[in-house]
Design an enzyme around this catalytic site. Sequence first.
Site, PDB file in Angstrom:
ATOM      1  N   PRO A  10     -14.764 -28.602  -3.190  1.00 22.00           N
ATOM      2  CA  PRO A  10     -14.080 -29.434  -2.443  1.00 22.00           C
ATOM      3  C   PRO A  10     -15.264 -30.849  -2.058  1.00 22.00           C
ATOM      4  CG  PRO A  10     -14.891 -27.232  -1.295  1.00 22.00           C
ATOM      5  CD  PRO A  10     -15.054 -27.325  -2.747  1.00 22.00           C
ATOM      6  N   ASN A  11     -14.329 -31.883  -1.700  1.00 25.28           N
ATOM      7  CA  ASN A  11     -14.903 -33.199  -1.313  1.00 25.28           C
ATOM      8  C   ASN A  11     -15.916 -33.781  -2.561  1.00 25.28           C
ATOM      9  OD1 ASN A  11     -13.612 -33.098   1.061  1.00 25.28           O
ATOM     10  ND2 ASN A  11     -15.162 -31.407   1.694  1.00 25.28           N
ATOM     11  N   ARG A  18     -18.342 -40.698  -0.495  1.00 22.68           N
ATOM     12  CA  ARG A  18     -18.955 -39.810   0.649  1.00 22.68           C
ATOM     13  C   ARG A  18     -20.284 -39.766   0.872  1.00 22.68           C
ATOM     14  NH1 ARG A  18     -19.361 -33.269  -0.751  1.00 22.68           N
ATOM     15  NH2 ARG A  18     -19.334 -32.708   1.444  1.00 22.68           N
ATOM     16  N   TYR A  23     -25.256 -37.991  -0.878  1.00 22.16           N
ATOM     17  CA  TYR A  23     -25.034 -38.035  -2.147  1.00 22.16           C
ATOM     18  C   TYR A  23     -24.950 -39.023  -3.053  1.00 22.16           C
ATOM     19  CZ  TYR A  23     -23.162 -33.905   0.575  1.00 22.16           C
ATOM     20  OH  TYR A  23     -22.826 -32.829   1.382  1.00 22.16           O
ATOM     21  N   ASN A  72     -21.028 -26.496  -8.580  1.00 25.14           N
ATOM     22  CA  ASN A  72     -21.334 -26.880  -7.340  1.00 25.14           C
ATOM     23  C   ASN A  72     -20.146 -26.623  -6.640  1.00 25.14           C
ATOM     24  OD1 ASN A  72     -21.841 -28.187  -4.795  1.00 25.14           O
ATOM     25  ND2 ASN A  72     -22.543 -29.997  -5.887  1.00 25.14           N
ATOM     26  N   ALA A  75     -18.817 -26.947  -0.021  1.00 26.47           N
ATOM     27  CA  ALA A  75     -18.883 -25.898   1.074  1.00 26.47           C
ATOM     28  C   ALA A  75     -18.363 -24.709   0.886  1.00 26.47           C
ATOM     29  CB  ALA A  75     -17.951 -26.583   2.217  1.00 26.47           C
ATOM     30  N   GLU A  96     -26.183 -22.768 -10.495  1.00 26.29           N
ATOM     31  CA  GLU A  96     -25.463 -23.107  -9.197  1.00 26.29           C
ATOM     32  C   GLU A  96     -26.322 -24.580  -8.905  1.00 26.29           C
ATOM     33  OE1 GLU A  96     -26.988 -21.039  -5.625  1.00 26.29           O
ATOM     34  OE2 GLU A  96     -25.529 -22.175  -4.343  1.00 26.29           O
ATOM     35  N   HIS A  98     -26.746 -28.130  -6.365  1.00 28.39           N
ATOM     36  CA  HIS A  98     -26.273 -28.850  -5.093  1.00 28.39           C
ATOM     37  C   HIS A  98     -26.995 -30.110  -5.173  1.00 28.39           C
ATOM     38  CE1 HIS A  98     -24.437 -25.552  -3.377  1.00 28.39           C
ATOM     39  NE2 HIS A  98     -25.320 -24.876  -3.584  1.00 28.39           N
ATOM     40  N   ARG A 105     -30.983 -28.946   5.308  1.00 22.98           N
ATOM     41  CA  ARG A 105     -29.878 -29.296   6.287  1.00 22.98           C
ATOM     42  C   ARG A 105     -29.649 -28.675   7.471  1.00 22.98           C
ATOM     43  NH1 ARG A 105     -25.371 -31.773   2.346  1.00 22.98           N
ATOM     44  NH2 ARG A 105     -24.787 -32.593   4.435  1.00 22.98           N
TER      45      ARG A 105
HETATM   46  C1  DQA Z   1     -23.302 -29.704  -1.657  1.00 22.19           C
HETATM   47  C2  DQA Z   1     -23.953 -29.022  -0.362  1.00 22.19           C
HETATM   48  C3  DQA Z   1     -22.835 -28.469   0.462  1.00 22.19           C
HETATM   49  O1  DQA Z   1     -23.540 -27.833   1.701  1.00 22.19           O
HETATM   50  C4  DQA Z   1     -21.766 -29.112   0.765  1.00 22.19           C
HETATM   51  O2  DQA Z   1     -20.724 -28.746   1.521  1.00 22.19           O
HETATM   52  C5  DQA Z   1     -21.148 -30.007  -0.236  1.00 22.19           C
HETATM   53  C6  DQA Z   1     -22.133 -30.506  -1.232  1.00 22.19           C
HETATM   54  C7  DQA Z   1     -24.251 -30.427  -2.378  1.00 22.19           C
HETATM   55  O3  DQA Z   1     -24.055 -30.804  -3.489  1.00 22.19           O
HETATM   56  O4  DQA Z   1     -25.191 -31.072  -2.038  1.00 22.19           O
HETATM   57  O5  DQA Z   1     -20.011 -30.449  -0.321  1.00 22.19           O
HETATM   58  O6  DQA Z   1     -22.824 -28.646  -2.408  1.00 22.19           O
END
Ligand code: DQA
Length: 142
Positions: A10-11, A18, A23, A72, A75, A96, A98, A105
């Site tokens: 998501p996102n 964003r 990011y 990835n 959240a 995984e 990020h 954070r």
């Molecule tokens: C994320 C870190 C997560 O905590 C966050 O919710 C994201 C992006 C990252 O790539 O740093 O959506 O996965």
Amino acid sequence: MLHLAIINGPNLNLLGVREPHIYGHQTFEGYLAELQQRFPDVSFQYYQSNVEGELINFLHDCMGQMQGIILNAGAYTHTSIAIADAVSAIGIPVVEVHISNVLAREDFRKTSFISSKCIGSISGLGLEGYALAVEYFLQSKK
Ligand code: DQA
């Protein structure tokens, strides 16, 4: 040819727009084109969804198709036992990734339900984390 799936949760469709201070300014589509150029011997399948169940369905669809997955989960990393179970269930090595350093954070980002089901995790190295995961899969194939 190494077949790898890159799955963003998501996102992450909003990359480039964003919170660029966290990011970065690059879209994932732009980065993916770079990845394909850097790794001509890898066939990438990219999937992004904002929907938990769709991410799980795609993980299932990777069975018998993909040699590795770069995930990835956004959240959902911090909330989804269902995605963690899917990673366990499919029997494909998952790395995984990020983009941000989740350990630096908010406290709620310090828990990952997914990490323990993965080969390893890369966090905080920006988009380059995806390329490092590809390098890992290329090395482990040799
Ligand atoms: C994320 C870190 C997560 O905590 C966050 O919710 C994201 C992006 C990252 O790539 O740093 O959506 O996965």
